[in-house]
Scaffold this active site. Structure first.
Site, PDB file in Angstrom:
ATOM      1  N   GLU A   1       0.911  -1.135   0.158  1.00  0.00           N
ATOM      2  CA  GLU A   1      -0.139  -0.140   0.207  1.00  0.00           C
ATOM      3  C   GLU A   1       0.853   1.408   0.009  1.00  0.00           C
ATOM      4  OE1 GLU A   1      -0.544  -2.710   1.999  1.00  0.00           O
ATOM      5  OE2 GLU A   1      -2.505  -3.232   2.027  1.00  0.00           O
TER       6      GLU A   1
ATOM      7  N   LYS B   1      24.210   0.454  -0.553  1.00  0.00           N
ATOM      8  CA  LYS B   1      23.546  -0.762  -0.065  1.00  0.00           C
ATOM      9  C   LYS B   1      23.651  -0.794   1.496  1.00  0.00           C
ATOM     10  CE  LYS B   1      25.374  -4.456  -1.034  1.00  0.00           C
ATOM     11  NZ  LYS B   1      24.348  -5.124  -0.283  1.00  0.00           N
TER      12      LYS B   1
ATOM     13  N   CYS C   1      10.094  -2.603  -4.320  1.00  0.00           N
ATOM     14  CA  CYS C   1      10.089  -3.918  -3.761  1.00  0.00           C
ATOM     15  C   CYS C   1      10.740  -5.099  -4.791  1.00  0.00           C
ATOM     16  CB  CYS C   1       8.730  -4.637  -3.357  1.00  0.00           C
ATOM     17  SG  CYS C   1       8.228  -3.363  -1.918  1.00  0.00           S
TER      18      CYS C   1
ATOM     19  N   HIS D   1      17.733   6.855 -11.204  1.00  0.00           N
ATOM     20  CA  HIS D   1      16.744   6.629 -10.184  1.00  0.00           C
ATOM     21  C   HIS D   1      16.064   7.780  -9.965  1.00  0.00           C
ATOM     22  CE1 HIS D   1      20.167   3.728  -9.493  1.00  0.00           C
ATOM     23  NE2 HIS D   1      19.105   3.041  -9.277  1.00  0.00           N
TER      24      HIS D   1
END
Ligand code: GLN
Ligand code: ZN
Length: 757
Positions: free
Chosen positions: A19, A117, A518, A697
């Site tokens: 969501e 990272k 994700c 990005h």
């Protein structure tokens, strides 16, 4: 027997059905208001707290939520926001997003802060930037306090979780004369004030996450840590009645254990999953009045915990710390695993019974802490049997491997001449990393095919049309080495996993990678092998559309493994070799079918590099680099092998990267200010390089000038003849208009520079 308490370091925060991702995207498009976005966020937080409460977790975290990243949250909390973002004059949340994504609009044009990272995970954090004008002080929205109160109002008593000052200052970048130690005192004061506010609001504990303690620490690091926490603890214990938990994870704290146990923390969180020395360290002693938060349930993998093994571990731990002061916890935040196995409808119960995602891990914590006999009995049936049978053909292929399978000939310099004649590319050859924008219709086509709503022929025809358009576009832009655009792929790992035997897939097991983005990692379930070609039809079709070379596009074995949930019953090396053999079959099939340039992405190569330098080669690089070479060692000299890496930060493994023996490597560099170039220069890096000349990005379009400047910086450090010009990663998350505009500028910049050669 005392029942031990339980704790969780962090809970997933994207929402069970992602969501947060969808709401954030709507917010950026102006489709929902900030208040609506905040409402979604509050619902996600509440869901996590209630789940943990219902599972009987004693120490439930708050402030583990984030709109983008917790380190960035901490920077905002402490007022460490570079002036260029504040000067945009946006709302606090929009300023935050400007630092995360960059901003290009009527109020200005600024790049995002660099991203890196997060330790040895596939999560990425935003690198805070401190300069001489930074004044660390709690300012603006006090997020940990707000979220603590929010949980409290919902009837959940939480432990506010903070990125600790040591880790924050160690991860930050310093742009001025002041270094980390110059910020120690203000940081201590800011955290002190914060902890006091939390204590006043009713918090019994405050957790300071200090994963940076699991690195190799220098004497100076240790002193720095000690200085920060002795000051903080002394003042905190004097002023506020709050217990302080030092929470470490991602390994053991061997370099600083003695300091940690003598500083006077009320609780110490230690990782017994990745911390190979943790038990040994514990046995050297533990403070009598402190609580041990023992990370025993793996927060990073999805297999069920072996209760018997965990109980044996706890028996050892209890020899030092008695049960009343022992809390059974997760090894790290559950952010790194999906929400729940219950969301999986397609996999059989026979498979699913082997999995524990975040919500199932809550049950594991309680079972283990309470030594629940029925649960232990049931758990026993999952272990001690062969979960899967070995595949004989894979076993014999592995057994037949010898040194020549890992060495390409002739040597790179010789191949280079052969390839120069073969391709006849201009100076500064231009290319992209592989994917082109994945528009809604591209995704809809895949979804319709997956659901059986369209025939394979319809699916293929659509993709072929897209490929043809993509190639026409690249030709019109003037790119030299063409890609097919990857319209058939949802994800660079899942795509291969679904077509190779041995992997299994979930429907909803999403894990955060950066921001709200994700990934849904495949699970290595059994032995891996390829039974049919995967990409050949697309690449061959694409090559037919153009006389320019089209790059075949594959994902390498190390990345496939690193972005999957690996097996725990065989070694990572063996799993990498199995995947390597499968991808090798594909490389050789592409070559046989006329594909002359093949890119084998190793986006995640550095990801699993052990955090301690002494473990790098023996634990990782000694099998990871050969696994990559295994994939391409058998190609012809004229076949050009490319590889690509993201967020690589591989300064310290430059030699190993060169030893992958690719002909060309492209990598992310634009967001980390090309720092890698010095390392390439020093190492006399042989592989041709395409350090990304702009950041994909972010939607902002780089100007020709800007790209020319970037390339000039590159050729200051890298021989001009070795330089390729490309964006810093795949373009699939970008819009079409900005992509075309950016690539046109990129080609224009390359052309301008060719005139100088
Ligand atoms: N070839 C892939 C793409 O362009 C590489 C993606 C990545 O490096 N993460 O999408
Ligand atoms: Zn990339």
């Amino acid at each position: 027997m005392t029942t031990k308490k339980t704790s969780v370091i962090g809970f997933p925060r994207i929402g069970k059905a992602r969501e947060l991702k969808f709401a954030s995207e709507k917010f950026f498009k102006g489709e929902i208001s900030e208040a609506e976005l905040q409402k979604t966020a509050a619902e996600i937080r509440l869901y996590g707290w209630q789940k943990q409460k219902a599972a009987g977790i004693d120490f439930i975290p708050s402030n583990d939520f984030s709109f983008y990243d917790n380190v960035l949250d901490t920077a905002f909390l402490l007022g460490a926001v570079p002036a260029r973002y504040k000067e945009l004059g946006l709302s606090e949340l929009e300023t935050y997003f400007a630092a995360a994504h960059g901003y290009q609009g009527e109020k200005g044009d600024v790049k995002a802060l660099p991203m890196k990272k997060w330790f040895n995970t596939n999560y990425h954090y935003i690198v805070p930037e401190l300069d001489d004008s930074t004044e660390l002080a709690v300012a603006g929205d006090v997020k940990p306090l707000r979220e603590y109160n929010e949980a409290k109002a919902a009837g959940v008593h939480t432990v506010p979780s903070l990125v600790g000052p040591y880790t924050f200052l160690k991860l930050a970048r310093y742009n001025g004369k002041r270094n980390a130690s110059a910020f120690a005192t203000p940081a201590v004061n800011a955290y002190l004030k914060l902890a006091e506010q939390l204590a006043a609001a009713g918090a019994e504990w405050v957790s300071f996450a200090e994963p940076a303690l699991v690195f190799d620490l220098s004497e100076e690091d240790k002193q720095f840590f000690k200085a920060i926490y002795s000051a903080l603890l002394e003042q905190l214990h004097a002023k506020a009645s709050v217990k302080v938990l030092l929470q470490t994870y991602f390994g053991d704290i061997r370099d600083v254990y003695q300091e940690v146990v003598s500083l006077g923390f009320d609780g110490i969180g230690i990782d017994f999953v990745e911390g190979i020395k943790s038990l040994e360290l514990l046995k050297t002693g533990f403070p009598k009045n402190a609580t041990l938060f023992a990370g025993v349930v793996n927060g990073k993998n999805i297999w069920r915990a072996d209760y018997e093994k965990k109980n044996l571990l706890l028996i050892e731990i209890e020899k030092v710390v008695d049960a009343s002061r022992l809390v059974v916890g997760t090894s790290c935040s559950l952010l790194h695993v999906p929400y729940t196995v219950a969301a999986e409808q397609k996999l059989s119960p026979e498979i699913l019974k082997h999995f524990a995602f975040a919500e199932e891990k809550l049950v594991e914590l309680s079972d283990i802490a309470s030594e629940n006999p029925d649960a232990i009995e049931k758990n026993r049936t999952l272990f001690g049997i062969d979960r899967v049978k070995a595949t004989p053909s894979v076993q014999s292929a592995l057994a037949a491997l010898n040194d020549s399978d890992f060495v390409r000939s002739p040597a790179r310099a010789e191949r280079r001449n052969i390839q120069a004649a073969e391709f006849n590319l201009p100076a500064y050859p231009t290319t992209t990393i592989g994917s082109f924008p994945q528009t809604a219709e591209v995704r809809a086509n895949r979804a319709a095919f997956r659901k059986g709503e369209i025939t394979r022929e319809q699916y293929v025809t659509f993709n072929q049309k897209k490929i043809a358009q993509c190639i026409a576009l690249q030709e019109s832009i003037g790119l030299d080495v063409i890609v097919h655009g990857e319209f058939e792929r949802n994800d660079m790992v899942e795509y291969f996993g679904t077509q190779i035997d041995g992997f299994i897939f979930t429907q909803n097991a999403w894990v955060q990678s950066y921001g709200t983005r994700c990934v849904k990692p495949p699970v290595v379930w059994g032995d891996i092998h390829r039974s049919k070609p995967i990409t050949v039809e697309w690449s061959v079709f694409a090559q037919k559309q153009t006389s320019k070379p089209v790059k075949g596009m594959l994902t390498g074995p190390v990345t496939i493994l690193n972005w999957s949930f690996p097996r725990e019953d065989i070694s990572l090396k063996t799993q990498a070799q199995q995947i390597g053999l499968a991808i090798r079959d594909e490389v050789l099939d592409l070559e046989k079918n006329g594909i002359k340039i093949i890119q084998i992405d190793e986006a995640a190569l550095r990801e699993k590099l052990p955090l301690r330098k002494s473990d790098w080669h023996k634990e990782y690089l000694d099998w990871a680099i050969p696994a990559f070479r295994l994939v391409h060692a058998k190609v012809r000299p004229e076949t050009q092998i490319h590889t690509h890496m993201c967020y690589s930060e591989f300064n310290d493994i430059v030699k190993d990267i060169d030893a992958m023996d690719a002909d060309v490597i492209t990598f992310e560099a634009s967001r980390s200010d090309l720092k890698l170039l010095d390392a390439l220069n020093e190492a006399r890096f042989e592989t041709q390089v395409g350090p990304g000349v702009y950041d994909i990005h972010s939607p902002r379009v780089p100007s020709v000038d800007e790209i020319v400047k970037t390339i000039h910086k590159i050729i200051d450090k890298v021989p001009q003849a070795n330089v390729w010009v490309n964006p810093d990663c795949g373009l699939k998350t970008r819009g079409e208009a900005e992509t075309t505009a950016s690539l046109k500028n990129l080609v224009a910049a390359a052309k301008q520079l060719r005139a100088e050669v």
